[in-house]
Design an enzyme around this catalytic site. Sequence first.
Site, PDB file in Angstrom:
ATOM      1  N   GLU A  17       0.831  -1.201   0.000  1.00 36.09           N
ATOM      2  CA  GLU A  17       0.000   0.000   0.000  1.00 36.09           C
ATOM      3  C   GLU A  17       0.870   1.256   0.000  1.00 36.09           C
ATOM      4  OE1 GLU A  17      -4.013  -0.549   2.346  1.00 36.09           O
ATOM      5  OE2 GLU A  17      -2.318  -1.256   3.580  1.00 36.09           O
ATOM      6  N   LYS A  32     -11.869   4.244   1.401  1.00 40.22           N
ATOM      7  CA  LYS A  32     -10.740   3.452   0.901  1.00 40.22           C
ATOM      8  C   LYS A  32     -11.326   2.287   0.104  1.00 40.22           C
ATOM      9  CE  LYS A  32      -6.406   1.365   2.475  1.00 40.22           C
ATOM     10  NZ  LYS A  32      -5.556   1.074   3.650  1.00 40.22           N
TER      11      LYS A  32
END
Length: 128
Positions: A31, A108
């Site tokens: 990420e 997200k």
Amino acid sequence: MSAEPEGIPRLDRIALRGLRGFGHHGVFDHERREGQEFAVDVVLGVDTRAAARSDSVTDTVHYGVLSDHLVQVVEGDPVNLIETLADRLAEVCLAHPLVSEVEVTVHKPNAPIAHPFDDVTVTILRRR
């Protein structure tokens, strides 16, 4: 004669929804390395009466300028949690002198979850 109780300012709402930026937030190395798109919704608690009377952007929150500052945070220094990101975004909103409270939702949609899902969000409410 005012309809509000004396001494209690009326809070109107200015909302900015679906603001997007590419950030490198998350607890996993991939990420941080690859990054992903985040979306942000903010709802500002503001007394807009002065702006309504003057019809001037200088008497309200300029949401175009605010959006620039919010995207800078999303695309700025990485954090592990979207809770932390939401708090940083709230601080940006509350830095404006006319904002008395703010609700921030961070989306997200590409969170690393092994099951089908639509979105992951964190919503916080902050006041002066």
